[in-house]
Design a protein around this motif. Sequence first.
Motif, PDB file in Angstrom:
ATOM      1  N   ASP A  90       0.826  -1.209   0.000  1.00  0.00           N
ATOM      2  CA  ASP A  90       0.000   0.000   0.000  1.00  0.00           C
ATOM      3  C   ASP A  90       0.858   1.256   0.000  1.00  0.00           C
ATOM      4  O   ASP A  90       0.545   2.227  -0.690  1.00  0.00           O
ATOM      5  N   VAL A  91       1.940   1.254   0.786  1.00  0.00           N
ATOM      6  CA  VAL A  91       2.825   2.420   0.825  1.00  0.00           C
ATOM      7  C   VAL A  91       3.406   2.672  -0.562  1.00  0.00           C
ATOM      8  O   VAL A  91       3.357   3.787  -1.088  1.00  0.00           O
ATOM      9  N   LEU A  92       3.970   1.634  -1.170  1.00  0.00           N
ATOM     10  CA  LEU A  92       4.599   1.801  -2.482  1.00  0.00           C
ATOM     11  C   LEU A  92       3.585   2.181  -3.558  1.00  0.00           C
ATOM     12  O   LEU A  92       3.832   3.078  -4.378  1.00  0.00           O
ATOM     13  N   LEU A  93       2.449   1.514  -3.573  1.00  0.00           N
ATOM     14  CA  LEU A  93       1.420   1.803  -4.570  1.00  0.00           C
ATOM     15  C   LEU A  93       0.897   3.234  -4.420  1.00  0.00           C
ATOM     16  O   LEU A  93       0.795   3.970  -5.400  1.00  0.00           O
ATOM     17  N   ALA A  94       0.579   3.637  -3.192  1.00  0.00           N
ATOM     18  CA  ALA A  94       0.059   4.989  -2.965  1.00  0.00           C
ATOM     19  C   ALA A  94       1.109   6.049  -3.312  1.00  0.00           C
ATOM     20  O   ALA A  94       0.783   7.077  -3.907  1.00  0.00           O
ATOM     21  N   ALA A  97       2.993  11.104   2.348  1.00  0.00           N
ATOM     22  CA  ALA A  97       1.535  10.991   2.329  1.00  0.00           C
ATOM     23  C   ALA A  97       1.110   9.526   2.277  1.00  0.00           C
ATOM     24  O   ALA A  97       0.141   9.131   2.934  1.00  0.00           O
ATOM     25  N   ALA A  98       1.846   8.706   1.531  1.00  0.00           N
ATOM     26  CA  ALA A  98       1.525   7.279   1.429  1.00  0.00           C
ATOM     27  C   ALA A  98       1.705   6.572   2.765  1.00  0.00           C
ATOM     28  O   ALA A  98       0.916   5.688   3.119  1.00  0.00           O
ATOM     29  N   VAL A  99       2.721   6.942   3.514  1.00  0.00           N
ATOM     30  CA  VAL A  99       2.932   6.330   4.841  1.00  0.00           C
ATOM     31  C   VAL A  99       1.774   6.696   5.768  1.00  0.00           C
ATOM     32  O   VAL A  99       1.246   5.833   6.484  1.00  0.00           O
ATOM     33  N   VAL A 100       1.345   7.958   5.732  1.00  0.00           N
ATOM     34  CA  VAL A 100       0.205   8.382   6.553  1.00  0.00           C
ATOM     35  C   VAL A 100      -1.050   7.599   6.155  1.00  0.00           C
ATOM     36  O   VAL A 100      -1.776   7.086   7.015  1.00  0.00           O
ATOM     37  N   LEU A 101      -1.287   7.480   4.855  1.00  0.00           N
ATOM     38  CA  LEU A 101      -2.441   6.710   4.379  1.00  0.00           C
ATOM     39  C   LEU A 101      -2.370   5.257   4.830  1.00  0.00           C
ATOM     40  O   LEU A 101      -3.372   4.673   5.254  1.00  0.00           O
ATOM     41  N   SER A 102      -1.207   4.670   4.732  1.00  0.00           N
ATOM     42  CA  SER A 102      -1.064   3.248   5.063  1.00  0.00           C
ATOM     43  C   SER A 102      -1.223   2.983   6.550  1.00  0.00           C
ATOM     44  O   SER A 102      -1.630   1.898   6.943  1.00  0.00           O
ATOM     45  N   GLY A 133      -3.484   4.495   8.308  1.00  0.00           N
ATOM     46  CA  GLY A 133      -4.943   4.373   8.383  1.00  0.00           C
ATOM     47  C   GLY A 133      -5.415   3.049   7.819  1.00  0.00           C
ATOM     48  O   GLY A 133      -6.353   2.432   8.332  1.00  0.00           O
ATOM     49  N   GLU A 134      -4.754   2.601   6.763  1.00  0.00           N
ATOM     50  CA  GLU A 134      -5.083   1.311   6.140  1.00  0.00           C
ATOM     51  C   GLU A 134      -4.876   0.149   7.106  1.00  0.00           C
ATOM     52  O   GLU A 134      -5.558  -0.867   7.024  1.00  0.00           O
ATOM     53  N   LEU A 141      -8.037  -0.718   8.677  1.00  0.00           N
ATOM     54  CA  LEU A 141      -8.969  -1.326   7.729  1.00  0.00           C
ATOM     55  C   LEU A 141      -8.579  -2.773   7.440  1.00  0.00           C
ATOM     56  O   LEU A 141      -9.440  -3.648   7.329  1.00  0.00           O
ATOM     57  N   HIS A 142      -7.294  -3.029   7.331  1.00  0.00           N
ATOM     58  CA  HIS A 142      -6.833  -4.401   7.109  1.00  0.00           C
ATOM     59  C   HIS A 142      -7.206  -5.303   8.274  1.00  0.00           C
ATOM     60  O   HIS A 142      -7.610  -6.449   8.076  1.00  0.00           O
ATOM     61  N   ARG A 143      -7.059  -4.791   9.476  1.00  0.00           N
ATOM     62  CA  ARG A 143      -7.428  -5.591  10.654  1.00  0.00           C
ATOM     63  C   ARG A 143      -8.916  -5.926  10.629  1.00  0.00           C
ATOM     64  O   ARG A 143      -9.316  -7.048  10.936  1.00  0.00           O
ATOM     65  N   ALA A 144      -9.753  -4.966  10.243  1.00  0.00           N
ATOM     66  CA  ALA A 144     -11.200  -5.219  10.170  1.00  0.00           C
ATOM     67  C   ALA A 144     -11.506  -6.255   9.098  1.00  0.00           C
ATOM     68  O   ALA A 144     -12.303  -7.174   9.318  1.00  0.00           O
ATOM     69  N   LEU A 145     -10.861  -6.141   7.947  1.00  0.00           N
ATOM     70  CA  LEU A 145     -11.090  -7.085   6.859  1.00  0.00           C
ATOM     71  C   LEU A 145     -10.636  -8.483   7.242  1.00  0.00           C
ATOM     72  O   LEU A 145     -11.352  -9.462   7.028  1.00  0.00           O
ATOM     73  N   LYS A 146      -9.467  -8.599   7.839  1.00  0.00           N
ATOM     74  CA  LYS A 146      -8.948  -9.916   8.233  1.00  0.00           C
ATOM     75  C   LYS A 146      -9.817 -10.538   9.325  1.00  0.00           C
ATOM     76  O   LYS A 146     -10.100 -11.728   9.283  1.00  0.00           O
ATOM     77  N   SER A 147     -10.272  -9.743  10.293  1.00  0.00           N
ATOM     78  CA  SER A 147     -11.097 -10.314  11.355  1.00  0.00           C
ATOM     79  C   SER A 147     -12.444 -10.751  10.798  1.00  0.00           C
ATOM     80  O   SER A 147     -12.982 -11.779  11.198  1.00  0.00           O
ATOM     81  N   ARG A 148     -12.981 -10.033   9.865  1.00  0.00           N
ATOM     82  CA  ARG A 148     -14.260 -10.400   9.249  1.00  0.00           C
ATOM     83  C   ARG A 148     -14.120 -11.697   8.446  1.00  0.00           C
ATOM     84  O   ARG A 148     -14.974 -12.564   8.517  1.00  0.00           O
TER      85      ARG A 148
END
Length: 119
Positions: free
Chosen positions: A66-70, A94-99, A101-102, A105-112
Amino acid sequence: MFLARLFLVKVLVTFVLLGVTLPILVSPVSVWPVIWATVGVGIPSFLIGDLLILPRFGQMTAFFADVLLAALILWLLPAIAPSPVLSFGAAFTAAVVLSMGEFFLHRALKSRQRVEGPE
């Protein structure tokens, strides 16, 4: 339905984080460039990072991807869309800040996925 809600949350988080981060890194930025950057980062990041990399390779690999892509998208986006021109260092910041936050979201997706299995 869960993925649609997760995508909406991702877009909102991305918009807020870019809306706070970009004006710090660049001179004042209006809302439209932040929207373009949100769309430019949000869609590929969700499809590649969250749906492809995260389930197969895990949290840390998805975080770095995500960091590299963003960073690449934010750096190259001004060539195709009206968005702020960033140096690669600013795009990476900016990508590090975004990631960060990600990460949540990843934790929510993995737990779901752990509870309900893949959709």
